[in-house]
Design an enzyme around this catalytic site. Structure first.
Site, PDB file in Angstrom:
ATOM      1  N   LYS A 149     -21.092 -21.373 -45.140  1.00 38.34           N
ATOM      2  CA  LYS A 149     -20.652 -20.586 -43.977  1.00 38.34           C
ATOM      3  C   LYS A 149     -21.789 -20.463 -42.970  1.00 38.34           C
ATOM      4  O   LYS A 149     -21.574 -20.542 -41.764  1.00 38.34           O
ATOM      5  CB  LYS A 149     -20.158 -19.197 -44.431  1.00 38.34           C
ATOM      6  N   GLN A 161     -17.790 -11.957 -49.546  1.00 40.19           N
ATOM      7  CA  GLN A 161     -17.555 -13.083 -50.452  1.00 40.19           C
ATOM      8  C   GLN A 161     -16.978 -12.586 -51.783  1.00 40.19           C
ATOM      9  O   GLN A 161     -17.544 -11.694 -52.413  1.00 40.19           O
ATOM     10  CB  GLN A 161     -18.884 -13.832 -50.682  1.00 40.19           C
ATOM     11  N   ASP A 175     -11.037 -12.994 -42.640  1.00 41.53           N
ATOM     12  CA  ASP A 175     -10.337 -13.607 -43.767  1.00 41.53           C
ATOM     13  C   ASP A 175      -8.834 -13.318 -43.693  1.00 41.53           C
ATOM     14  O   ASP A 175      -8.052 -13.905 -44.439  1.00 41.53           O
ATOM     15  CB  ASP A 175     -10.873 -13.040 -45.103  1.00 41.53           C
TER      16      ASP A 175
END
Ligand code: NAP
Length: 284
Positions: free
Chosen positions: A55, A99, A122
């Site tokens: 990322k 995460q 997300d």
């Protein structure tokens, strides 16, 4: 007998990221704003570490600022929530990504729900999930969004087609089905309790496998000329990365197929960058 054309996820992701890079440069020139992504990692899970590093690299590639918050494995719930609150209030942070998985003692749901919906890159927050249902969305979960982008890239129309999605998870199967429905596909969702999975699959013009079972979909489960999208990321008996689709047998039947690796994976990463840019526009 057809031999499938490959939908190249790496090439598609490169095209998406090149566009995002241009748009971010334009935003910076016009407003001085640079999109910022905060990535929170708790503990030292090696797979999570790889994802977080990727990322950071993606952010560098498209000209975003990425800031990593690496917390100890024994971090307390209230400290993690306090960090989320701080990032929610921080003007330089457009997107917040925690995460997963989190260490077992932390309550994943309350952490994800604490992220401000307009920084939820997300798209896991109930507000964003609800917006997807209505078709009035700003962020889309990265993997289903990546699949839709690949279909567009290969100029495959969804409207009126029989679409079969195997898998009903909140992050892939369910939103995937909803996005196909929004594009006017006729959608069937299959799961572990589905009777006669092969029969459902054989009806599909577009078949999306998001299961997590190596090579579950075989050539005899696929209609001649179908488009087959493989979301799965598994290890085969030799420890080699493979999808949910048995590539060799399915490629002789399908018209289009996505490889693993180099298919949906790179697109998932690219769509996170898209969501971060969308968030930056919201905050501009
Ligand atoms: P998940 O939460 O474990 O969901 C799997 C789904 O498959 C469930 O709905 C389950 O049914 C269904 N299922 C399991 N065995 C089945 C069978 N034999 N027949 C029919 N359906 C079956 O997994 P996920 O998070 O959606 O991920 C799915 C796969 O995609 C995994 O391999 C994952 O690693 C991969 N993935 C890849 C990316 C990427 O970027 N390429 C991103 C995310 C996930 P029930 O609901 O009935 O249990």
């Amino acid at each position: 007998m057809s031999t499938a054309k490959m939908i190249d996820g790496k090439a598609c992701a490169a095209a998406v990221k090149a566009r995002i890079k241009d748009e971010a440069a334009k935003m910076k020139a016009e407003t001085g704003k640079v999109p910022g992504l905060a990535v929170v990692i708790v503990g030292d899970d090696p797979a999570s570490r790889i994802y977080v590093n990727n990322k950071r690299r993606d952010c560098e590639e498209v000209g975003f600022v990425s800031t990593e918050y690496a917390l100890d494995a024994d971090t307390k719930q209230e400290d993690l929530l306090a960090l989320i609150d701080k990032l929610n209030a921080d003007a330089a942070t457009d997107g917040i990504l925690v995460q997963l998985p989190l260490p077992k003692h932390l309550d994943e749901k309350s952490v994800l729900y604490r992220i401000s919906p307009d920084k939820d890159v997300d798209a896991f927050h109930p507000v964003n999930v609800g917006r997807i249902m209505i078709g009035d969305y700003r962020f889309l979960p990265c993997t289903p969004a990546g699949v839709m982008e690949m279909l567009k890239y290969a100029e495959i129309s969804v409207s009126g087609k029989e679409c079969v999605v195997i898998g009903r998870s909140n992050i892939v199967g369910k939103p995937m089905s909803m996005l196909l429905l929004h594009e006017s596909g006729t959608v069937t969702i299959c799961h572990s309790r589905t009777h006669n999975l092969a029969e459902h699959c054989r009806r599909a013009d577009i078949l999306v496998a998001a299961v997590g079972v190596a090579k579950l979909v075989k050539g005899d489960m696929v209609k001649e000329g179908a488009v087959v999208i493989d979301v799965g990321m598994n290890r085969d008996e030799n420890g080699k990365l493979c999808g949910d689709v048995d590539f060799e047998s399915v490629a002789t039947k399908a018209s289009y197929i996505t490889p693993v690796p180099g298919g949906v994976g790179p697109m998932t990463r690219a769509m996170l960058m898209q969501n971060t840019l969308t968030a930056a526009r919201l905050h501009e």
